[in-house]
Design an enzyme around this catalytic site. Structure first.
Site, short mmCIF file in Angstrom:
data_model
loop_
_atom_site.label_atom_id
_atom_site.label_comp_id
_atom_site.label_asym_id
_atom_site.label_seq_id
_atom_site.Cartn_x
_atom_site.Cartn_y
_atom_site.Cartn_z
N ILE A 1 40.40 56.35 -50.44
CA ILE A 1 39.99 54.93 -50.42
C ILE A 1 40.85 54.16 -49.42
O ILE A 1 40.35 53.30 -48.69
CB ILE A 1 40.08 54.32 -51.83
CG1 ILE A 1 39.25 55.17 -52.81
CG2 ILE A 1 39.57 52.88 -51.83
CD1 ILE A 1 39.45 54.83 -54.26
N ASN B 1 53.47 59.01 -48.07
CA ASN B 1 54.32 60.22 -47.94
C ASN B 1 53.47 61.47 -47.72
O ASN B 1 53.99 62.58 -47.68
CB ASN B 1 55.23 60.39 -49.16
CG ASN B 1 54.44 60.66 -50.43
OD1 ASN B 1 53.21 60.71 -50.41
ND2 ASN B 1 55.15 60.83 -51.54
N ASP C 1 58.30 57.38 -49.06
CA ASP C 1 57.86 57.40 -50.45
C ASP C 1 57.97 55.97 -50.99
O ASP C 1 59.03 55.36 -50.88
CB ASP C 1 58.79 58.35 -51.22
CG ASP C 1 58.21 58.69 -52.57
OD1 ASP C 1 57.76 57.76 -53.26
OD2 ASP C 1 58.20 59.88 -52.92
N SER D 1 41.53 51.13 -62.03
CA SER D 1 40.42 52.04 -62.30
C SER D 1 39.66 51.61 -63.55
O SER D 1 40.26 51.10 -64.50
CB SER D 1 40.97 53.45 -62.52
OG SER D 1 39.99 54.28 -63.07
N THR E 1 38.82 53.41 -65.70
CA THR E 1 39.31 54.23 -66.80
C THR E 1 40.09 53.39 -67.82
O THR E 1 40.18 53.77 -68.99
CB THR E 1 40.15 55.41 -66.23
OG1 THR E 1 40.24 56.41 -67.21
CG2 THR E 1 41.52 55.01 -65.81
N TYR F 1 47.41 59.11 -66.63
CA TYR F 1 46.96 58.46 -65.39
C TYR F 1 46.40 57.06 -65.70
O TYR F 1 46.79 56.07 -65.10
CB TYR F 1 45.90 59.33 -64.69
CG TYR F 1 45.05 58.56 -63.71
CD1 TYR F 1 45.55 58.21 -62.46
CD2 TYR F 1 43.75 58.16 -64.05
CE1 TYR F 1 44.77 57.47 -61.57
CE2 TYR F 1 42.97 57.43 -63.17
CZ TYR F 1 43.49 57.09 -61.92
OH TYR F 1 42.72 56.36 -61.06
N LYS G 1 47.68 52.96 -64.83
CA LYS G 1 46.89 51.88 -64.22
C LYS G 1 46.96 50.63 -65.10
O LYS G 1 47.17 49.52 -64.61
CB LYS G 1 45.43 52.33 -64.03
CG LYS G 1 45.26 53.41 -62.97
CD LYS G 1 45.66 52.92 -61.59
CE LYS G 1 45.57 53.98 -60.52
NZ LYS G 1 46.18 53.59 -59.25
N TYR H 1 38.13 50.16 -59.94
CA TYR H 1 37.09 50.93 -59.25
C TYR H 1 36.27 51.72 -60.25
O TYR H 1 36.81 52.29 -61.19
CB TYR H 1 37.70 51.98 -58.31
CG TYR H 1 38.75 51.49 -57.35
CD1 TYR H 1 38.73 50.21 -56.84
CD2 TYR H 1 39.76 52.36 -56.94
CE1 TYR H 1 39.70 49.79 -55.96
CE2 TYR H 1 40.73 51.95 -56.05
CZ TYR H 1 40.70 50.66 -55.57
OH TYR H 1 41.67 50.26 -54.70
N GLY I 1 37.41 64.49 -72.99
CA GLY I 1 37.83 63.18 -72.46
C GLY I 1 36.72 62.41 -71.77
O GLY I 1 36.87 61.22 -71.49
C1 UD1 Z 1 37.04 60.51 -62.93
C2 UD1 Z 1 38.26 60.00 -63.64
C3 UD1 Z 1 38.52 58.58 -63.25
C4 UD1 Z 1 38.64 58.47 -61.74
C5 UD1 Z 1 37.35 59.00 -61.12
C6 UD1 Z 1 37.44 59.03 -59.61
C7 UD1 Z 1 38.21 61.26 -65.74
C8 UD1 Z 1 38.13 61.17 -67.24
N1 UD1 Z 1 38.10 60.10 -65.08
O1 UD1 Z 1 35.93 59.78 -63.44
O2 UD1 Z 1 39.71 58.13 -63.85
O3 UD1 Z 1 38.85 57.13 -61.39
O4 UD1 Z 1 37.14 60.34 -61.54
O5 UD1 Z 1 36.17 59.12 -59.06
O6 UD1 Z 1 38.41 62.31 -65.18
N2 UD1 Z 1 30.54 66.17 -63.75
C9 UD1 Z 1 29.84 67.34 -63.92
N3 UD1 Z 1 30.30 68.45 -63.26
C10 UD1 Z 1 31.39 68.43 -62.43
C11 UD1 Z 1 32.08 67.22 -62.26
C12 UD1 Z 1 31.63 66.10 -62.95
O7 UD1 Z 1 28.86 67.41 -64.66
O8 UD1 Z 1 31.75 69.48 -61.87
C13 UD1 Z 1 30.05 64.95 -64.44
C14 UD1 Z 1 31.03 64.33 -65.43
O9 UD1 Z 1 30.89 64.88 -66.71
C15 UD1 Z 1 30.63 62.85 -65.35
C16 UD1 Z 1 30.16 62.68 -63.90
O10 UD1 Z 1 29.83 63.98 -63.44
O11 UD1 Z 1 29.54 62.59 -66.20
C17 UD1 Z 1 31.23 62.09 -62.99
O12 UD1 Z 1 32.43 62.85 -63.12
P1 UD1 Z 1 33.66 62.64 -62.11
O13 UD1 Z 1 33.18 62.61 -60.71
O14 UD1 Z 1 34.69 63.66 -62.47
O15 UD1 Z 1 34.19 61.18 -62.44
P2 UD1 Z 1 34.63 60.53 -63.84
O16 UD1 Z 1 34.93 61.54 -64.85
O17 UD1 Z 1 33.65 59.47 -64.18
#
Ligand code: UD1
Length: 334
Positions: free
Chosen positions: A12, A32, A58, A124, A126, A148, A152, A176, A291
């Protein structure tokens, strides 16, 4: 006007450097390179035709940070630098708290000492935890399930308290949603190390044939097709959101969601990627990821009203640009 961008070589951060340079700001990066590379900043200069001053430091090092504030008359700081892998934060909580909290403190103290009154902080969605979407800025924050997310929420708190004690400050806390895509030049984009955790980088690796299939984490959420729904935002829209936040001079700490305001399911994303790029993405449905929440999208009315900013690009743009960058990476063997 000089803007210090911590973590400016990251995903970003680097796209935001482009928006800043294109808006006429001078950019000073402190990074860094623990999760990025200095050559990204060369690409930023190539794209914009403008110079970026870089300090390889850093941001937890107070002396080194202060020396930048001494050397340059800064207008504002955009603070991106931080660890960001959710899973890793569970295994290395102390590293996450140390790095992410200390860097925020060091930046805030330097801003106070050198009277740099504008800070834009990279937060975030999150921090909302598992609540019903759309997420609105004034919702109570729930404890997140990982260190994490806590870093934030804590950093937001630190900057809010600073604003209460010192009315000179204007702080934007940007939450975000899910940034994806890449600059339209195809020269910079997301560069996860190892097997990606996030959806879009995983899809592009499957498209390239480096990974066999996408694992979709769960298909029985209460969503349009049972798969998880997220508010994906094009990284260049997000970058422009930072410029809008910088230009808002309102005193005090103000929180803004940066998203599109609508959700897309995993299957919808796969379909869009396949259609736009004309590539098949094989997938398997597997268990839910621990999670994860079912649905997460933003209420974006506050950013629109107060920052005069709205995301412009859609899911198809995000899929096209993410794939263009992945192809470029392969061609230059990054
Ligand atoms: C994650 C982080 C979040 C961070 C963001 C950055 C967690 C709990 N949260 O969000 O803090 O700011 O990334 O973009 O990790 N999915 C699949 N298969 C995959 C990968 C993801 O099905 O291989 C699904 C996930 O279940 C979710 C969606 O795709 O429903 C988005 O996942 P992801 O890109 O990892 O983002 P977040 O989990 O929303």
């Amino acid at each position: 006007m000089n803007i210090l961008v911590t973590g400016g070589a990251g995903f970003i951060g680097s796209h935001t450097c482009i928006s800043l340079l294109e808006s006429g700001y001078s950019v000073i990066v402190a990074d860094n390179f623990c999760n990025s590379e200095s050559k990204i900043l060369e690409k930023v200069m190539e794209i914009t035709g403008k110079r970026v001053i870089t300090y390889e430091i850093d941001v937890t090092n107070e002396e080194q940070v202060n020396s930048i504030f001494k050397n340059h008359q800064l207008e504002a700081v955009i603070h991106f630098a931080g660890y960001k892998a959710v899973g890793e934060s569970v295994n290395k909580p102390l590293d996450y708290y140390y790095n992410n909290i200390l860097s925020t403190l060091v930046i805030a103290r330097a801003c106070q000492m050198y009277s740099v009154n504008k800070i834009v902080f990279s937060s975030s969605a999150t921090v909302y935890g598992d609540q019903n979407s759309p997420f609105v800025e004034d919702m109570n924050l729930l404890p997140t399930t990982n260190p994490y997310g806590e870093t934030k929420a804590m950093s937001e708190r630190i900057l809010m308290d600073m604003c209460v004690s010192d009315s000179r400050f204007s702080v934007a806390l940007l939450r975000y949603f899910n940034p994806v895509g890449a600059h339209s030049s195809g020269l910079i984009g997301e560069e996860p190390r190892g097997i990606p955790n996030n959806l879009m980088p995983y899809i592009t690796k499957v498209a390239k044939g480096e990974l066999e299939n996408l694992n979709i984490f769960g298909d029985n959420y209460s969503t349009v097709d049972g798969t998880g729904v997220r508010d994906y935002i094009h990284v260049m829209d997000l970058a422009k959101g930072h410029v809008a936040a910088l230009q808002n001079k309102k005193n005090g700490a103000h929180v803004y969601n940066l998203g599109t305001g609508y959700g897309t399911s995993v299957l919808e994303m796969v379909k869009a990627f396949e259609e736009v790029n004309n590539i098949n993405i094989p997938y398997k449905i597997v268990d839910k990821r621990s999670g994860d929440i079912g649905v997460c999208y933003a209420d974006v009315t506050k950013a629109s009203r107060e920052l005069n900013w709205e995301a412009q690009q859609n899911i198809r743009d995000m899929c096209r640009d993410a794939w263009r960058y992945e192809k470029y990476r392969s061609s230059v063997k990054v």
